[in-house]
Design a protein around this motif. Sequence first.
Motif, PDB file in Angstrom:
ATOM      1  N   TYR A  17       0.861  -1.186   0.000  1.00  0.00           N
ATOM      2  CA  TYR A  17       0.000   0.000   0.000  1.00  0.00           C
ATOM      3  C   TYR A  17       0.901   1.241   0.000  1.00  0.00           C
ATOM      4  O   TYR A  17       2.092   1.144   0.297  1.00  0.00           O
ATOM      5  CB  TYR A  17      -0.866   0.039   1.265  1.00  0.00           C
ATOM      6  CG  TYR A  17      -2.005  -0.961   1.309  1.00  0.00           C
ATOM      7  CD1 TYR A  17      -2.157  -1.950   0.335  1.00  0.00           C
ATOM      8  CD2 TYR A  17      -2.950  -0.923   2.330  1.00  0.00           C
ATOM      9  CE1 TYR A  17      -3.193  -2.865   0.381  1.00  0.00           C
ATOM     10  CE2 TYR A  17      -3.996  -1.837   2.389  1.00  0.00           C
ATOM     11  CZ  TYR A  17      -4.105  -2.805   1.418  1.00  0.00           C
ATOM     12  OH  TYR A  17      -5.134  -3.693   1.482  1.00  0.00           O
ATOM     13  N   SER A  89      -3.826  -7.423   4.301  1.00  0.00           N
ATOM     14  CA  SER A  89      -4.027  -7.578   2.854  1.00  0.00           C
ATOM     15  C   SER A  89      -3.526  -8.952   2.411  1.00  0.00           C
ATOM     16  O   SER A  89      -3.165  -9.133   1.255  1.00  0.00           O
ATOM     17  CB  SER A  89      -3.259  -6.482   2.112  1.00  0.00           C
ATOM     18  OG  SER A  89      -1.874  -6.634   2.346  1.00  0.00           O
ATOM     19  N   ILE A 117      -7.837   2.547   1.395  1.00  0.00           N
ATOM     20  CA  ILE A 117      -8.038   1.721   0.214  1.00  0.00           C
ATOM     21  C   ILE A 117      -9.037   0.589   0.481  1.00  0.00           C
ATOM     22  O   ILE A 117      -9.748   0.143  -0.415  1.00  0.00           O
ATOM     23  CB  ILE A 117      -6.667   1.172  -0.278  1.00  0.00           C
ATOM     24  CG1 ILE A 117      -6.802   0.457  -1.599  1.00  0.00           C
ATOM     25  CG2 ILE A 117      -6.009   0.268   0.737  1.00  0.00           C
ATOM     26  CD1 ILE A 117      -5.477   0.073  -2.230  1.00  0.00           C
ATOM     27  N   ASP A 118      -9.138   0.159   1.729  1.00  0.00           N
ATOM     28  CA  ASP A 118     -10.035  -0.955   2.069  1.00  0.00           C
ATOM     29  C   ASP A 118     -11.403  -0.490   2.573  1.00  0.00           C
ATOM     30  O   ASP A 118     -12.191  -1.314   3.024  1.00  0.00           O
ATOM     31  CB  ASP A 118      -9.364  -1.858   3.111  1.00  0.00           C
ATOM     32  CG  ASP A 118      -8.251  -2.688   2.492  1.00  0.00           C
ATOM     33  OD1 ASP A 118      -8.462  -3.233   1.393  1.00  0.00           O
ATOM     34  OD2 ASP A 118      -7.163  -2.764   3.087  1.00  0.00           O
ATOM     35  N   GLU A 120     -13.690   0.923   0.697  1.00  0.00           N
ATOM     36  CA  GLU A 120     -14.682   0.738  -0.373  1.00  0.00           C
ATOM     37  C   GLU A 120     -15.471  -0.547  -0.058  1.00  0.00           C
ATOM     38  O   GLU A 120     -14.915  -1.510   0.480  1.00  0.00           O
ATOM     39  CB  GLU A 120     -13.904   0.662  -1.694  1.00  0.00           C
ATOM     40  CG  GLU A 120     -14.710   0.460  -2.936  1.00  0.00           C
ATOM     41  CD  GLU A 120     -14.962  -0.987  -3.236  1.00  0.00           C
ATOM     42  OE1 GLU A 120     -16.086  -1.282  -3.664  1.00  0.00           O
ATOM     43  OE2 GLU A 120     -14.066  -1.814  -3.018  1.00  0.00           O
ATOM     44  N   THR A 122     -16.857  -3.361  -1.397  1.00  0.00           N
ATOM     45  CA  THR A 122     -16.464  -4.752  -1.691  1.00  0.00           C
ATOM     46  C   THR A 122     -15.180  -5.110  -0.954  1.00  0.00           C
ATOM     47  O   THR A 122     -15.066  -6.179  -0.362  1.00  0.00           O
ATOM     48  CB  THR A 122     -16.242  -4.930  -3.215  1.00  0.00           C
ATOM     49  OG1 THR A 122     -17.380  -4.402  -3.875  1.00  0.00           O
ATOM     50  CG2 THR A 122     -16.060  -6.377  -3.576  1.00  0.00           C
ATOM     51  N   ARG A 123     -14.225  -4.194  -0.998  1.00  0.00           N
ATOM     52  CA  ARG A 123     -12.942  -4.471  -0.333  1.00  0.00           C
ATOM     53  C   ARG A 123     -13.141  -4.608   1.175  1.00  0.00           C
ATOM     54  O   ARG A 123     -12.501  -5.431   1.826  1.00  0.00           O
ATOM     55  CB  ARG A 123     -11.928  -3.360  -0.638  1.00  0.00           C
ATOM     56  CG  ARG A 123     -11.402  -3.424  -2.065  1.00  0.00           C
ATOM     57  CD  ARG A 123     -10.271  -2.427  -2.238  1.00  0.00           C
ATOM     58  NE  ARG A 123      -9.100  -2.794  -1.467  1.00  0.00           N
ATOM     59  CZ  ARG A 123      -7.932  -3.171  -1.981  1.00  0.00           C
ATOM     60  NH1 ARG A 123      -7.786  -3.234  -3.285  1.00  0.00           N
ATOM     61  NH2 ARG A 123      -6.911  -3.466  -1.205  1.00  0.00           N
ATOM     62  N   GLU A 126     -14.375  -8.025   1.990  1.00  0.00           N
ATOM     63  CA  GLU A 126     -13.282  -9.004   1.897  1.00  0.00           C
ATOM     64  C   GLU A 126     -12.333  -8.876   3.100  1.00  0.00           C
ATOM     65  O   GLU A 126     -11.848  -9.867   3.629  1.00  0.00           O
ATOM     66  CB  GLU A 126     -12.500  -8.810   0.589  1.00  0.00           C
ATOM     67  CG  GLU A 126     -13.326  -9.190  -0.630  1.00  0.00           C
ATOM     68  CD  GLU A 126     -12.717  -8.669  -1.941  1.00  0.00           C
ATOM     69  OE1 GLU A 126     -13.308  -8.956  -2.998  1.00  0.00           O
ATOM     70  OE2 GLU A 126     -11.682  -7.954  -1.910  1.00  0.00           O
ATOM     71  N   TYR A 127     -12.109  -7.629   3.480  1.00  0.00           N
ATOM     72  CA  TYR A 127     -11.230  -7.344   4.630  1.00  0.00           C
ATOM     73  C   TYR A 127     -11.794  -7.994   5.901  1.00  0.00           C
ATOM     74  O   TYR A 127     -11.101  -8.697   6.641  1.00  0.00           O
ATOM     75  CB  TYR A 127     -11.136  -5.813   4.790  1.00  0.00           C
ATOM     76  CG  TYR A 127     -10.162  -5.330   5.829  1.00  0.00           C
ATOM     77  CD1 TYR A 127      -8.893  -4.894   5.486  1.00  0.00           C
ATOM     78  CD2 TYR A 127     -10.527  -5.285   7.178  1.00  0.00           C
ATOM     79  CE1 TYR A 127      -8.006  -4.435   6.438  1.00  0.00           C
ATOM     80  CE2 TYR A 127      -9.646  -4.836   8.140  1.00  0.00           C
ATOM     81  CZ  TYR A 127      -8.384  -4.403   7.766  1.00  0.00           C
ATOM     82  OH  TYR A 127      -7.503  -3.953   8.721  1.00  0.00           O
TER      83      TYR A 127
END
Length: 305
Positions: A17, A89, A117-118, A120, A122-123, A126-127
């Motif tokens: 990142y 990540s 960045i995480d 958002e 969808t991310r 997943e996170y």
Amino acid sequence: MGNLKEALLYLHDECNYSCEYCMLGGKFEKRKSLASSTDGFNKIVEFFNKHKGCHIFLTGGEPSVYEYFIELAQELTKNNFIRLDTNNSFSEETLQRFIKEINPEKVDFIQCSLHEIDEEETRLKEYIERVKRLQSRGFKCFISYVALPKRVNKIEELIRIMKKENIPFVVTPFRSPEYPKGYSKEERQEIYKFIYSATQRALFEIDERKPKGKECSAGYSRVNINCINGSIKKCWRSNERIGNIYEGTLKLNNSIERCNIDSCTYTYETHLDLEELVCKDLHNVISCKEKYDENIYKEYIKRSL
Ligand code: SF4
Ligand code: SF4
């Protein structure tokens, strides 16, 4: 001679990142870390095999992108305990291997920093999924969130989401030459509402600790190791070298000494009479307590100034 119990292991400058608020400026003028060679890896393992029972905090950069991350975690957890500071990540392969090959009882905690960045949708899903997979295997995880001024308005919603998922969420004030002093009154009030860590709250209140003259276990039972060149210092703020991990050298103090540094803000490297408070507070955080412990908060302030 002291007996090593805790070590911070700064593995490398590498990160996948590039957060604008990164301590290293997000620019990463990447220095080559000697830990990247098999020889360097072996020397690190050898060092900790000589210092068994130590609690080793793996940090960077991002530790999970270190070439031998799983192998290092495997080796270190044979005779020691690890703690992890990660951006969570993990690649699917790394996550699967970590879950399968590392004993959760040898991992004190995993601090997952949630970065912009995480955030958002969808991310973020997943996170969270990755955190839950770690949790379900028995790893103690919590998410830490740096409250940049532009992120303050997201805290409430994130707390709601993490509460539903049963994931501890720790808000930490942004630190830079301008912050935390630069927060507006409204931003400060908003952040205060959500700091459930008593020690983070206390540090936000007082801005910095004044450890000079106080007894400290740094250099006696705790050290800070920079794997880029191997140098070992007693703590992040100290300039004095007391050994080198690649040379297998370490000269610990014969007794607990007094700190000669004026100010410090680093979370896990504190003077002696704060260690117990930090430990209790961490336990509260990992137990998902939603109210900060007022006694810890008051004591931390009293003992810091
Ligand atoms: S994830 Fe951490 S180390 Fe990497 S750029 Fe962001 S703050 Fe820096
Ligand atoms: S009190 Fe903090 S700054 Fe002082 S020696 Fe200990 S860890 Fe280092």
